[in-house]
Enzyme design. Structure first.
Site, mmCIF file in Angstrom:
data_model
loop_
_atom_site.group_PDB
_atom_site.id
_atom_site.type_symbol
_atom_site.label_atom_id
_atom_site.label_comp_id
_atom_site.label_asym_id
_atom_site.label_seq_id
_atom_site.Cartn_x
_atom_site.Cartn_y
_atom_site.Cartn_z
ATOM 1 N N CYS A 150 -53.649 36.807 10.945
ATOM 2 C CA CYS A 150 -53.356 37.936 9.678
ATOM 3 C C CYS A 150 -54.249 37.762 8.577
ATOM 4 O O CYS A 150 -54.033 38.626 7.583
ATOM 5 C CB CYS A 150 -52.040 37.736 9.192
ATOM 6 S SG CYS A 150 -51.497 36.165 8.316
ATOM 7 N N CYS B 130 -46.838 37.685 8.805
ATOM 8 C CA CYS B 130 -47.810 37.365 9.904
ATOM 9 C C CYS B 130 -47.244 37.506 11.294
ATOM 10 O O CYS B 130 -46.383 36.929 11.782
ATOM 11 C CB CYS B 130 -48.183 35.755 9.597
ATOM 12 S SG CYS B 130 -49.175 35.169 11.041
ATOM 13 N N CYS C 73 -50.286 28.724 7.388
ATOM 14 C CA CYS C 73 -50.607 30.162 6.891
ATOM 15 C C CYS C 73 -49.445 30.468 6.095
ATOM 16 O O CYS C 73 -48.445 30.370 6.400
ATOM 17 C CB CYS C 73 -50.287 31.077 8.135
ATOM 18 S SG CYS C 73 -50.151 32.780 7.834
ATOM 19 N N TYR D 278 -36.165 -6.434 38.544
ATOM 20 C CA TYR D 278 -36.499 -6.010 39.988
ATOM 21 C C TYR D 278 -36.690 -7.051 41.020
ATOM 22 O O TYR D 278 -37.069 -7.080 42.112
ATOM 23 C CB TYR D 278 -37.644 -4.998 40.153
ATOM 24 C CG TYR D 278 -38.908 -5.352 39.593
ATOM 25 C CD1 TYR D 278 -39.751 -6.676 39.977
ATOM 26 C CD2 TYR D 278 -39.358 -4.531 38.407
ATOM 27 C CE1 TYR D 278 -40.686 -7.157 39.311
ATOM 28 C CE2 TYR D 278 -40.698 -5.299 37.654
ATOM 29 C CZ TYR D 278 -41.221 -6.254 38.017
ATOM 30 O OH TYR D 278 -42.509 -6.764 37.640
ATOM 31 N N ASP E 68 -43.671 1.959 34.613
ATOM 32 C CA ASP E 68 -44.952 1.677 33.709
ATOM 33 C C ASP E 68 -44.529 1.171 32.624
ATOM 34 O O ASP E 68 -44.461 1.753 31.458
ATOM 35 C CB ASP E 68 -45.615 3.079 33.757
ATOM 36 C CG ASP E 68 -47.317 2.627 33.296
ATOM 37 O OD1 ASP E 68 -47.622 1.640 33.394
ATOM 38 O OD2 ASP E 68 -48.060 3.879 33.045
ATOM 39 N N GLU F 10 -38.309 1.519 45.693
ATOM 40 C CA GLU F 10 -37.881 1.584 44.379
ATOM 41 C C GLU F 10 -39.023 2.157 43.470
ATOM 42 O O GLU F 10 -40.270 2.017 43.769
ATOM 43 C CB GLU F 10 -37.537 0.125 43.659
ATOM 44 C CG GLU F 10 -38.415 -1.022 43.988
ATOM 45 C CD GLU F 10 -37.927 -2.433 43.824
ATOM 46 O OE1 GLU F 10 -37.728 -2.703 42.638
ATOM 47 O OE2 GLU F 10 -37.378 -2.839 44.730
ATOM 48 N N CYS G 223 -56.006 32.709 7.830
ATOM 49 C CA CYS G 223 -55.216 32.427 9.109
ATOM 50 C C CYS G 223 -55.865 33.432 10.421
ATOM 51 O O CYS G 223 -56.354 34.488 10.008
ATOM 52 C CB CYS G 223 -53.818 33.114 8.878
ATOM 53 S SG CYS G 223 -53.109 33.633 10.510
ATOM 54 N N LYS H 227 -49.239 4.221 44.885
ATOM 55 C CA LYS H 227 -49.648 4.786 43.469
ATOM 56 C C LYS H 227 -49.487 6.653 43.496
ATOM 57 O O LYS H 227 -49.642 6.960 44.392
ATOM 58 C CB LYS H 227 -50.989 4.401 42.788
ATOM 59 C CG LYS H 227 -51.315 2.972 42.817
ATOM 60 C CD LYS H 227 -50.329 2.239 42.043
ATOM 61 C CE LYS H 227 -50.589 2.352 40.404
ATOM 62 N NZ LYS H 227 -51.475 1.354 39.903
ATOM 63 N N LYS I 65 -41.719 2.278 40.552
ATOM 64 C CA LYS I 65 -42.613 1.403 39.823
ATOM 65 C C LYS I 65 -42.533 1.749 38.278
ATOM 66 O O LYS I 65 -43.452 2.594 37.993
ATOM 67 C CB LYS I 65 -44.069 1.112 40.352
ATOM 68 C CG LYS I 65 -44.807 0.006 39.697
ATOM 69 C CD LYS I 65 -45.978 -0.145 40.569
ATOM 70 C CE LYS I 65 -46.936 -1.389 40.121
ATOM 71 N NZ LYS I 65 -47.302 -0.943 38.644
ATOM 72 N N ARG J 168 -46.274 -11.580 31.595
ATOM 73 C CA ARG J 168 -46.797 -12.191 32.774
ATOM 74 C C ARG J 168 -47.998 -13.267 32.566
ATOM 75 O O ARG J 168 -48.180 -14.186 33.412
ATOM 76 C CB ARG J 168 -46.976 -11.196 33.742
ATOM 77 C CG ARG J 168 -47.930 -11.761 34.814
ATOM 78 C CD ARG J 168 -48.686 -10.390 35.444
ATOM 79 N NE ARG J 168 -47.995 -10.165 36.608
ATOM 80 C CZ ARG J 168 -47.694 -8.924 37.012
ATOM 81 N NH1 ARG J 168 -48.372 -7.975 36.422
ATOM 82 N NH2 ARG J 168 -47.013 -8.413 38.283
HETATM 83 N N1 5U1 Z 1 -39.885 -2.198 41.187
HETATM 84 C C1 5U1 Z 1 -41.117 -2.898 41.111
HETATM 85 N N2 5U1 Z 1 -41.958 -3.156 40.349
HETATM 86 N N3 5U1 Z 1 -42.596 -4.226 40.581
HETATM 87 C C2 5U1 Z 1 -43.828 -4.769 40.213
HETATM 88 N N4 5U1 Z 1 -40.887 -4.269 41.996
HETATM 89 C C3 5U1 Z 1 -41.926 -5.098 41.721
HETATM 90 N N5 5U1 Z 1 -42.226 -5.958 42.165
HETATM 91 C C4 5U1 Z 1 -43.242 -6.793 41.576
HETATM 92 C C5 5U1 Z 1 -44.061 -6.281 40.721
HETATM 93 C C6 5U1 Z 1 -45.381 -6.735 40.186
HETATM 94 O O1 5U1 Z 1 -43.813 -7.851 42.202
HETATM 95 C C7 5U1 Z 1 -43.172 -8.579 43.169
HETATM 96 C C8 5U1 Z 1 -43.202 -7.607 44.540
HETATM 97 C C9 5U1 Z 1 -43.991 -9.804 43.262
#
Ligand code: 5U1
Length: 673
Positions: free
Chosen positions: A414, A435, A429, A227, A119, A115, A411, A315, A117, A138
Site C-alpha cells: 500500500c 492496507c 506497515c 529403546y 532424533d 521402531e 509497505c 534413514k 529412530k 554416549r
Molecule cells: N529406536 C532406536 N534408536 N536406536 C539408536 N533403537 C536404537 N538402537 C540403537 C541406537 C544407537 O542402538 C542399538 C541397536 C545398539
C-alpha cells in the site's frame, strides 16, 4: 578405482572434516552441517577405506563410535559400551541386511522389531536395585559425560522403577529429545529474552542437557524414550520386543509406534507407513530401526567394528537440503508485520518442493549473516513453514555475486510508511486494515479451519474479493450474494452455492472459535479457549480491563495490553456488532453455568484410534471446553481412554494400567450429561 595418492589425500581431508564436525556436534552443540551431509562424508570415508584397506588407521573416525567426552562434565565409563548403528540409505541396503541375517542364521524369514529412530541425544541411565543412580551421554561409546543432575529433571525418566523391580545393576538406553511444539515455544522464549536460538529440536535437546545449571534444564521441555538396555543383572526376556514391554512396566516411555514384523517386506511396509506419518508427528525422527527380535539370534550375529550386525537404521530423506537463495521478498501479515521471505532455487526437501522459506525478521537475517545469492541450508519440518537455517561457508562467499538485504521503508502493497519501534524485532506497515495485504490476511485467518471454518474460502479467493473491493471487512463476507460469488473468475455455479452454504454454516460456532477468529494480536487458539472457558461471555472479554485479563491463566501483561488495545478501537466493536447482527451465534456458556458439575471436568482423557461421529480434534475441543485435560499418552494419571477404530498400543497400556476405557458413544454420553 582411485589412485592410492588421490585416495590418501581425500581420506585425510575427510577425516579432518569429520573430526571438526564431531567436535561441533558433540562438544559445542552447534553443528554446521545437517546429519545427512555428515552421513554422506562418513559413508565416503568408509568406502575409500574399504577400497584401500592399507590406508586404514586406528584413529580414523570410522573406527570409533561417536563424540569425545567433554571436560565440563565428569567422565563416566559405561558398564557395557554404547554401540552405534549401521545406516541403510535405500531399500536395497535393507534387503541386503535381511539377506545377510537369513544366511547367517540359516532361516527362511527373520522376525524383527521395527521402531522409530528418534532424533535426539542418546543417553545411558544407570539403576541400582531399581533406583536411578546415574545418567551419562554416549560420548565415545565407552565413556560419556555425567549428566545425572540434568537428567533427574526430566519427568519421563523414572527415578525409581515401578512394579517388579530388578535387583542389582541395570543400564537403560534411550533418546532424550524435545517435541516440535516444545521446541517452537522454547525458541520463541529464548528469542524474546535475547538468548541463544537453536537450529532444530535436536540441538535444543543437546544444549539443554549439557547445561551446568540443572534448573535451566528443568525449564526446558525435554522428554525421553527408551529403546534398550546395556548391562542388566538377572534374567533377560527372550526378545527385544518383550524387553520393551518390560521397560514399559517399569515406568519407562517406549514408543507407541514399535511393531513386531516378519521378513523384509514387512520392514519396508513399516518404513513407508511411518514415513507417511512423519510430518504429522510432534517429534522428529530421522529413520526407522530394525532389530533382529530374538536375543539368541542377536548373539549369533554379534558385532562388526562399531555396530551390531543384528540392527540397522533405515534413514528417511533429510529435512535439510542445500540450495541458492535467489532473492528476498517481503510479505505483509495480518497485523502489518513485514516478514522477509527467501526466494529459493526450488529444492526437494523430504518429498516436498520448497521454493520459499521464512527468514523471520531483519535481525535474524543479520544474526545468520544471510546475503542474497548465498548458498544456504533449508529446513522443512512437519507443518512448520520451511526456514533458512544457515549460510554454507559464509567466509568463502563471492561478494561480487551476493548482496546484503535492506528492509523497505514503505509497505510494498500500500506504500504506507514501515516503522520498527525501538526494542522490537518486527517492522510493520502502519496502514492497518486500509492496507489490502493486512485486510486479506485478516479475512483468511477469520475463515481458516480452526477459526470460523469457512470451507472453500481460500487464499486466492480472498485476495480476489479484497482486490476488487467486494469486501472491506470480515462481516462483508456474509453480504456477498451467490450470484456475486458466481461471477468471479474460476467460480462455477456449484462452488458459489457451496460457499454460501459454508458461510451460512459458519454462523453456528463456538465462543472460543469466534474470539480466535477476530485475530486479536497475541490471542492464539489456546488463549481464546481459556478466555471463553473462564468467562463464557463475549461482553465480559470486550469490556475487561488489563488487570482483570491478567488474572486469566496464561494471559500476561503483554497479551492483556494487546486485548485491551484491540477493544479500544471503535472499528473492531462495529465489526463484531455487525457479525452478531448477521446471525453469528454460539451455544450458551458451558463452563460458567455447569462445568463444575460436568462429569468430565478436571479429568484426564487420552483419545486413540479413529472416531466415527467426530474427529479427534472435535472430541478434544469438546472435552477442553468442559474443563477436561487431553493428553497424548496413557499413564496412571489418565482417567479415561477413549478408543475408536484401530486403537493401537494406547488401548493395551490402558488395560494394563487398569484405566477405564470408553467407546465413542460412551464419550458422547459423558459430554452431554
Ligand atoms: N529406536 C532406536 N534408536 N536406536 C539408536 N533403537 C536404537 N538402537 C540403537 C541406537 C544407537 O542402538 C542399538 C541397536 C545398539
Amino acid at each position: 578405482m582411485t589412485t592410492k595418492a588421490d585416495a590418501a589425500a581425500r581420506i585425510e581431508t575427510l577425516r579432518a572434516e569429520i573430526r571438526h564436525h564431531d567436535r561441533q556436534y558433540y562438544e559445542l552443540d552447534t553443528p554446521e552441517i545437517p546429519d545427512s551431509e555428515y552421513d554422506r562424508l562418513f559413508a565416503e570415508l568408509q568406502a575409500l577405506e574399504r577400497e584401500h584397506p592399507e590406508l586404514l588407521a586406528p584413529d580414523s573416525p570410522t573406527q570409533r563410535v561417536g563424540g569425545q567426552a567433554d571436560t565440563a562434565f565428569a567422565a563416566v565409563r559405561h558398564i557395557e559400551p554404547m554401540r552405534s548403528l549401521a545406516n541403510a540409505f535405500s531399500e536395497q541396503d535393507v534387503i541386503d541386511f535381511d539377506r545377510r541375517n537369513r544366511e547367517r542364521l540359516g532361516v527362511e524369514a527373520v522376525a524383527y522389531t521395527a521402531e522409530p529412530k528418534f532424533d535426539g541425544l542418546a543417553v545411558n541411565l544407570r539403576y541400582r536395585d531399581g533406583v536411578l543412580i546415574g545418567a551419562a551421554t554416549r560420548g565415545d561409546g565407552e565413556t560419556g559425560e555425567d549428566i545425572t543432575a540434568n537428567v533427574r529433571t526430566i519427568d519421563a525418566v523414572p527415578k525409581r522403577l515401578e512394579g517388579e523391580t530388578p535387583a542389582g545393576i541395570l543400564e537403560v538406553r534411550g533418546e532424550v529429545y524435545m517435541t516440535r511444539s516444545g521446541f517452537e515455544r522454547m525458541n520463541k522464549l529464548q528469542a524474546e529474552k535475547g538468548d541463544k536460538v537453536f537450529a532444530n529440536p535436536r540441538n535444543a535437546a543437546a544444549g539443554s542437557l549439557r547445561q551446568l545449571d540443572p534448573e535451566i534444564t528443568k525449564a526446558r521441555p525435554l522428554t525421553m524414550v527408551s529403546y534398550g538396555v546395556g548391562a542388566m543383572e538377572g534374567e533377560r526376556p527372550g526378545s527385544h520386543f518383550a524387553l520393551l514391554e518390560r521397560l514399559r512396566s517399569w515406568g519407562f516411555r517406549v514408543s507407541e509406534e514399535v511393531r513386531q514384523v516378519r521378513g523384509v517386506d514387512s520392514c519396508l511396509d513399516y518404513y513407508r507407513s511411518l514415513g507417511e506419518k512423519r510430518d504429522a508427528l510432534d517429534f522428529e525422527i530421522d529413520g526407522v530401526v530394525y532389530k533382529v527380535d530374538s536375543f539368541e539370534d542377536q548373539a549369533k550375529l554379534g558385532f562388526v567394528a562399531r555396530a551390531p550386525r543384528w540392527a540397522v537404521a533405515h534413514k528417511f530423506p533429510a529435512l535439510e537440503k542445500r540450495t541458492t537463495l535467489l532473492d528476498i521478498d517481503v510479505q505483509v501479515g495480518r497485523t502489518g508485520a513485514i516478514t522477509p521471505v527467501a526466494i529459493l532455487d526450488p529444492v526437494e526437501v523430504a518429498g516436498v518442493m520448497v521454493s520459499r522459506a521464512t527468514l523471520h525478521n531483519e535481525d535474524e537475517i543479520r544474526r545468520k549473516d544471510i546475503h542474497i545469492g548465498d548458498m544456504v541450508w533449508v529446513r522443512r519440518a512437519g507443518d512448520v513453514i520451511p526456514e533458512v537455517v544457515s549460510v554454507i561457508d559464509p567466509d568463502k562467499r563471492d561478494t561480487s555475486r551476493t548482496r546484503a538485504f535492506t528492509m523497505p521503508t514503505e509497505c510494498p502493497v500500500c506504500g504506507a510508511p514501515v516503522v520498527r519501534p525501538e526494542g522490537e524485532a518486527v517492522a510493520r506497515c502502519t496502514a492497518g486494515l486500509t492496507c489490502k495485504a493486512q485486510l486479506s490476511a485478516s479475512i483468511q485467518h477469520f475463515a481458516s479451519r480452526r477459526a470460523m471454518d469457512i470451507e472453500g474460502l481460500g487464499e486466492k479467493l480472498v485476495d480476489l474479493v479484497v482486490a476488487n473491493g467486494m469486501v472491506g471487512d470480515v462481516a462483508d463476507l456474509y453480504r456477498v450474494t451467490e450470484a456475486q460469488w458466481g461471477e468471479l473468475p474460476r467460480m462455477g455455479k456449484r462452488s458459489a452455492e457451496n460457499l454460501v452454504v459454508a458461510l451460512e454454516r459458519s454462523k453456528e460456532t463456538t465462543l472460543a472459535r469466534f474470539i480466535y477468529a477476530l485475530g486479536i494480536p497475541g490471542v492464539g487458539e489456546v488463549t481464546a479457549r481459556t478466555l471463553a472457558n473462564e468467562w463464557g461471555d463475549l461482553d465480559a472479554v470486550r469490556h475487561a480491563d488489563g488487570e482483570t485479563l491478567e488474572r486469566v491463566q496464561d494471559v500476561g501483561p503483554i497479551i492483556a495490553g494487546q486485548i485491551v488495545a484491540f477493544f479500544a478501537e471503535a472499528h473492531n466493536h462495529a465489526v463484531i456488532d455487525d457479525l452478531l447482527a448477521l446471525g453469528i451465534h454460539w451455544p450458551a456458556p458451558v463452563k460458567a453455568a455447569s462445568t463444575d458439575d460436568s462429569l468430565v471436568t478436571g479429568k484426564t482423557f487420552v483419545l486413540t484410534g479413529t472416531l466415527e461421529a467426530m474427529t479427534r480434534d472435535e472430541a478434544k475441543e469438546a472435552l477442553l471446553a468442559r474443563g477436561a485435560k487431553v493428553s497424548g499418552s496413557v499413564s496412571k494419571k489418565t482417567d479415561y481412554v477413549v478408543a475408536g477404530r484401530d486403537p493401537g498400543s494406547k488401548l493395551d497400556k490402558a488395560t494394563a494400567l487398569g484405566v477405564t476405557v470408553l467407546s465413542e458413544s460412551e464419550l458422547g454420553e459423558l459430554l452431554t450429561s
